[in-house]
Write a protein that holds these residues in place. Sequence first.
Motif, mmCIF file in Angstrom:
data_model
loop_
_atom_site.group_PDB
_atom_site.id
_atom_site.type_symbol
_atom_site.label_atom_id
_atom_site.label_comp_id
_atom_site.label_asym_id
_atom_site.label_seq_id
_atom_site.Cartn_x
_atom_site.Cartn_y
_atom_site.Cartn_z
ATOM 1 N N THR A 205 0.730 -1.234 -0.030
ATOM 2 C CA THR A 205 0.059 0.032 0.013
ATOM 3 C C THR A 205 0.804 1.240 -0.044
ATOM 4 O O THR A 205 0.557 2.235 -0.860
ATOM 5 C CB THR A 205 -0.962 -0.022 1.186
ATOM 6 O OG1 THR A 205 -1.743 -1.132 0.904
ATOM 7 C CG2 THR A 205 -1.725 1.302 1.281
ATOM 8 N N LYS A 206 1.852 1.215 0.745
ATOM 9 C CA LYS A 206 2.710 2.459 0.959
ATOM 10 C C LYS A 206 3.660 2.544 -0.361
ATOM 11 O O LYS A 206 3.884 3.748 -0.762
ATOM 12 C CB LYS A 206 3.523 2.412 2.038
ATOM 13 C CG LYS A 206 2.781 2.618 3.501
ATOM 14 C CD LYS A 206 3.964 2.777 4.765
ATOM 15 C CE LYS A 206 3.113 3.117 5.936
ATOM 16 N NZ LYS A 206 3.938 3.199 7.144
ATOM 17 N N MET A 207 4.064 1.688 -0.952
ATOM 18 C CA MET A 207 4.940 1.586 -2.160
ATOM 19 C C MET A 207 4.017 2.135 -3.223
ATOM 20 O O MET A 207 4.350 3.084 -3.965
ATOM 21 C CB MET A 207 5.259 0.079 -2.727
ATOM 22 C CG MET A 207 6.567 -0.288 -1.865
ATOM 23 S SD MET A 207 7.955 0.616 -2.293
ATOM 24 C CE MET A 207 8.139 0.225 -3.940
ATOM 25 N N GLY A 208 2.618 1.460 -3.283
ATOM 26 C CA GLY A 208 1.736 2.077 -4.410
ATOM 27 C C GLY A 208 1.540 3.532 -4.291
ATOM 28 O O GLY A 208 1.672 4.324 -5.232
ATOM 29 N N ASP A 209 1.383 4.083 -3.090
ATOM 30 C CA ASP A 209 1.255 5.665 -2.654
ATOM 31 C C ASP A 209 2.466 6.266 -3.238
ATOM 32 O O ASP A 209 2.390 7.247 -3.951
ATOM 33 C CB ASP A 209 1.082 5.853 -1.387
ATOM 34 C CG ASP A 209 0.922 7.065 -0.881
ATOM 35 O OD1 ASP A 209 -0.140 7.809 -1.557
ATOM 36 O OD2 ASP A 209 1.638 7.730 -0.360
ATOM 37 N N LEU A 210 3.669 5.927 -2.940
ATOM 38 C CA LEU A 210 4.928 6.459 -3.429
ATOM 39 C C LEU A 210 5.042 6.551 -4.630
ATOM 40 O O LEU A 210 5.300 7.506 -5.475
ATOM 41 C CB LEU A 210 6.017 5.627 -2.706
ATOM 42 C CG LEU A 210 7.704 5.977 -3.114
ATOM 43 C CD1 LEU A 210 7.871 7.590 -2.807
ATOM 44 C CD2 LEU A 210 8.692 5.035 -2.725
#
Length: 261
Positions: A168-173
């Motif tokens: 999820t955090k990678m996608g946001d980044l």
Amino acid sequence: MTYAEVNGVSLWYEEHGDGEPLVLLHGGFWTIELFGGFLTALAERRRVIAVELQGHGHTADVDRPLRYETMGDDIAALIRHLGLGRTDVLGYSLGAGTALRTTIQHPDAVRRLIVVSTPVRRTGWFPEVLAGMAQIGPESAEVMRASPLYAGYERVAPRVEDWPVLATKMGDLLRRDYDWSAEAARITAPTMLVYADADSIPPSHMAEFYALLGGGLRDADWDGSKRGLNRLAILPGHTHYDITTAPALPDLIEEFLSTSS
């Protein structure tokens, strides 16, 4: 193999080999293990300090977003924590963006910079790569459980249940826009850009990035006297996903890092 407490993150790092230090930063969803023979080759001539970034591998996630800027601060803090002074930094993909931000934000921490397979602005990725980045999130985390990336994470992560959080955090980044062109143009540390000839980034962007660093703007003259300090390497027969297996890469890196000027 140990942790360093920096910026509220317990940052895992491993040291391999002896000699001048080289900080090595991995790609997205990677662990240090996935560098394989590339790390071994580097450690034959260098003291390689391989780091696992926030939420990756042994390094547990913390309550903050994944951002190139904060990870760049983490690496600068690690360099200070280890007393390395100005040191060489090499990053691949996600790690290359982090290495670039480390150099931009903390120029006193980086002696020489090696950027492997990342653009200077988000739109430097091919459109189909950007489309793939747009799909990364908790749903893709389930699909990725069958991949070597998850297998490596599962072996070492302190909280394996955080895998969907990392996705999820990678996608946001990866969906966040950025353009570091103006800041990259002000980098004074000698820099080498390395790409595959079938990378996820078009050759036109590689040349654009190199030109920002002052490279490829004029003839070097017959004796090379007008050649700048920066370098561009495009490795044949490789892609974004296997560039660290290129046999020529360790020697190119050592030659660049050993240049006296």
